[in-house]
Design a protein around this motif. Structure first.
Motif, PDB file in Angstrom:
ATOM      1  N   SER A  36     -23.238 -43.007  52.521  1.00  0.00           N
ATOM      2  CA  SER A  36     -23.618 -43.037  53.934  1.00  0.00           C
ATOM      3  C   SER A  36     -23.617 -41.645  54.557  1.00  0.00           C
ATOM      4  N   MET A  37     -22.784 -40.762  54.064  1.00  0.00           N
ATOM      5  CA  MET A  37     -22.691 -39.424  54.648  1.00  0.00           C
ATOM      6  C   MET A  37     -23.968 -38.609  54.461  1.00  0.00           C
ATOM      7  N   PHE A  38     -24.825 -39.015  53.532  1.00  0.00           N
ATOM      8  CA  PHE A  38     -26.066 -38.281  53.303  1.00  0.00           C
ATOM      9  C   PHE A  38     -27.217 -38.782  54.185  1.00  0.00           C
ATOM     10  N   SER A  39     -27.011 -39.882  54.901  1.00  0.00           N
ATOM     11  CA  SER A  39     -28.118 -40.486  55.644  1.00  0.00           C
ATOM     12  C   SER A  39     -28.713 -39.587  56.734  1.00  0.00           C
ATOM     13  N   PRO A  40     -27.936 -38.725  57.438  1.00  0.00           N
ATOM     14  CA  PRO A  40     -28.570 -37.876  58.459  1.00  0.00           C
ATOM     15  C   PRO A  40     -29.546 -36.840  57.900  1.00  0.00           C
ATOM     16  N   ILE A  41     -29.472 -36.559  56.594  1.00  0.00           N
ATOM     17  CA  ILE A  41     -30.341 -35.524  56.022  1.00  0.00           C
ATOM     18  C   ILE A  41     -31.809 -35.874  56.216  1.00  0.00           C
ATOM     19  N   SER A  42     -32.166 -37.156  56.086  1.00  0.00           N
ATOM     20  CA  SER A  42     -33.566 -37.545  56.220  1.00  0.00           C
ATOM     21  C   SER A  42     -34.086 -37.251  57.623  1.00  0.00           C
ATOM     22  N   ALA A  43     -33.239 -37.462  58.642  1.00  0.00           N
ATOM     23  CA  ALA A  43     -33.666 -37.166  60.011  1.00  0.00           C
ATOM     24  C   ALA A  43     -33.891 -35.667  60.203  1.00  0.00           C
ATOM     25  N   VAL A  44     -32.994 -34.852  59.640  1.00  0.00           N
ATOM     26  CA  VAL A  44     -33.153 -33.399  59.739  1.00  0.00           C
ATOM     27  C   VAL A  44     -34.450 -32.949  59.056  1.00  0.00           C
ATOM     28  N   ILE A  45     -34.745 -33.527  57.897  1.00  0.00           N
ATOM     29  CA  ILE A  45     -35.971 -33.187  57.166  1.00  0.00           C
ATOM     30  C   ILE A  45     -37.197 -33.541  57.992  1.00  0.00           C
ATOM     31  N   THR A  46     -37.192 -34.743  58.589  1.00  0.00           N
ATOM     32  CA  THR A  46     -38.346 -35.180  59.377  1.00  0.00           C
ATOM     33  C   THR A  46     -38.533 -34.323  60.609  1.00  0.00           C
ATOM     34  N   VAL A  47     -37.428 -33.963  61.278  1.00  0.00           N
ATOM     35  CA  VAL A  47     -37.519 -33.102  62.457  1.00  0.00           C
ATOM     36  C   VAL A  47     -38.067 -31.729  62.069  1.00  0.00           C
ATOM     37  N   THR A  48     -37.609 -31.192  60.946  1.00  0.00           N
ATOM     38  CA  THR A  48     -38.114 -29.892  60.480  1.00  0.00           C
ATOM     39  C   THR A  48     -39.613 -29.958  60.198  1.00  0.00           C
ATOM     40  N   TYR A  49     -40.032 -31.030  59.525  1.00  0.00           N
ATOM     41  CA  TYR A  49     -41.461 -31.225  59.257  1.00  0.00           C
ATOM     42  C   TYR A  49     -42.244 -31.301  60.564  1.00  0.00           C
ATOM     43  N   SER A  50     -41.709 -32.045  61.521  1.00  0.00           N
ATOM     44  CA  SER A  50     -42.389 -32.208  62.806  1.00  0.00           C
ATOM     45  C   SER A  50     -42.519 -30.871  63.529  1.00  0.00           C
ATOM     46  N   ALA A  51     -41.455 -30.076  63.503  1.00  0.00           N
ATOM     47  CA  ALA A  51     -41.485 -28.787  64.190  1.00  0.00           C
ATOM     48  C   ALA A  51     -42.482 -27.823  63.561  1.00  0.00           C
ATOM     49  N   ILE A  52     -42.671 -27.939  62.246  1.00  0.00           N
ATOM     50  CA  ILE A  52     -43.573 -27.007  61.546  1.00  0.00           C
ATOM     51  C   ILE A  52     -45.031 -27.456  61.634  1.00  0.00           C
ATOM     52  N   PHE A  53     -45.275 -28.748  61.419  1.00  0.00           N
ATOM     53  CA  PHE A  53     -46.649 -29.218  61.244  1.00  0.00           C
ATOM     54  C   PHE A  53     -47.203 -30.032  62.415  1.00  0.00           C
ATOM     55  N   ARG A  54     -46.333 -30.615  63.263  1.00  0.00           N
ATOM     56  CA  ARG A  54     -46.852 -31.533  64.266  1.00  0.00           C
ATOM     57  C   ARG A  54     -46.691 -30.993  65.681  1.00  0.00           C
ATOM     58  N   HIS A  55     -45.495 -30.937  66.190  1.00  0.00           N
ATOM     59  CA  HIS A  55     -45.274 -30.461  67.551  1.00  0.00           C
ATOM     60  C   HIS A  55     -43.831 -30.003  67.684  1.00  0.00           C
ATOM     61  N   PRO A  56     -43.546 -29.118  68.652  1.00  0.00           N
ATOM     62  CA  PRO A  56     -42.169 -28.634  68.826  1.00  0.00           C
ATOM     63  C   PRO A  56     -41.212 -29.771  69.157  1.00  0.00           C
ATOM     64  N   VAL A  57     -39.997 -29.657  68.649  1.00  0.00           N
ATOM     65  CA  VAL A  57     -38.978 -30.668  68.919  1.00  0.00           C
ATOM     66  C   VAL A  57     -38.276 -30.329  70.226  1.00  0.00           C
TER      67      VAL A  57
END
Length: 349
Positions: free
Chosen positions: A287-308
């Motif tokens: 369970s402790m690894f579950s926040p990593i996916s959110a961080v990855i998605t936010v990073t992707y969003s900031a780079i390719f989609r729109h600022p967070v």
């Protein structure tokens, strides 16, 4: 012996990180498919069936000795209820929420689940709370932090950008003359919170069901297949039987079907690995690894989609902090429980 343990540790940690990359990518792909017009029900049917295809052979060869001698009516009813809530309802709400908000919200919001599971389990008397106990207070505080973080993220995501500043660069003399919040995103956040609540409720029911059916891979495969049947039946009820537009419109492209099948196959593989890692190192570490996916998605969003938005980052930080408080308290509580040789073990341990 030490070398084998080191290799196993590397495999567990590396695999859990890879699974979070898969989960993050899966939400981005699903969001992309829905933007192309792919119906959420079609995604649920295809991905759930692909999960069943992946897990059923593994379940047969690994867990068939754990299958119950006969399926009671109570067990069958529990499997159907978990399939309805955990597959059809949860995924429908999750996909609608992602479509109205963003993939990063879809990956961040499920981190509310441990806190909600704790509350639901306590309400069902499956968890004990002793206010004088430090770990109980930490669990309560962590749950409140998760809720505050989720609300903060929802408000930040729902805040509409001022139209004058966004389109022309000219600031509006009346900043509050237009609607301050995006109604679609508010509805999307409600969908996501409802999805997490349904998921948390199903996890509590699943914890009690697995005592009669102690085969997690088989359990996941069966509920995936039942979920497919329920979703198809639900769509046939909602849509006229002779009107297959909801399906035909969305399966005209082989590429789209291929992406959905691939998402389901990868999801099945990820579930299998998580089950193996949970067996080796326990649910708290997984369970402790579950926040990593959110961080990855936010990073992707900031780079390719729109600022967070800054508020989203604050909300996510509060959610993750609350999550780790809950998990830390659960881990410590489990150690105390085992050392005192208690007869009952808390649900989330």
């Amino acid at each position: 012996m030490e070398n084998n343990k080191l290799v196993e540790d590397i495999a567990v940690i590396g695999g859990l990180v890879a699974v979070q990359f898969v989960y993050a990518g899966n939400n981005v792909v699903l969001s992309y498919l829905m933007s192309l017009g792919f119906h959420p029900a079609s995604l649920i049917i295809i991905t759930s069936f692909a999960t069943f295809v992946v897990l059923s052979p593994l379940a047969f060869f690994i867990e068939r000795v754990k299958w119950p001698q006969r399926f009671s009516l109570k067990l069958f009813f529990q499997l159907v209820l978990i399939s309805l809530g955990g597959v059809t309802v949860f995924q429908s709400l999750l996909l609608k929420g992602i479509r109205l908000t963003s993939p990063e919200m879809g990956t961040a919001m499920p981190n509310l689940a441990p806190g909600l599971i704790f509350v639901i389990a306590w309400a069902c008397r499956l968890e004990n709370i002793t206010i004088s106990c430090l770990y109980s207070r930490v669990k309560i505080g962590g749950t409140l932090l998760c809720v505050i973080g989720a609300v903060t993220m929802s408000i930040s995501q729902s805040a509409a950008n001022p139209p004058f500043e966004e389109d022309t660069g000219i600031s509006s003399p009346f900043p509050f003359s237009t609607s301050e919040f995006d109604k679609e995103k508010i509805v999307g956040c409600i969908y996501l919170m409802a999805a997490v609540f349904v998921l948390s409720s199903m996890v509590v029911l699943q914890a009690t069901t697995l005592s009669a059916f102690p085969a997690p891979l088989s359990f996941c495969a069966i509920t995936s297949l039942i979920g497919v049947v329920i979703t198809v039946a639900g769509e046939l009820i909602k849509v006229h039987p002779f009107d297959e537009k909801w399906l035909v419109l969305n399966i005209r492209s082989r590429d789209l079907i291929g992406c959905s099948l691939l998402a389901g196959l990868i999801s099945g593989a990820s579930v299998s690995f998580n089950a193996w890692a949970m067996n080796k190192r326990g649910p708290v570490l997984v369970s402790m690894f579950s926040p990593i996916s959110a961080v990855i998605t936010v990073t992707y969003s900031a780079i390719f989609r729109h600022p967070v938005k800054f508020g989203s980052i604050i909300g996510m930080f509060l959610m993750f902090t609350g999550l780790y408080f809950v998990l830390w308290a659960k881990g410590k509580e489990t150690v105390v429980t085992l050392s005192s040789s208690a007869t009952t073990e808390p649900l989330l341990s």
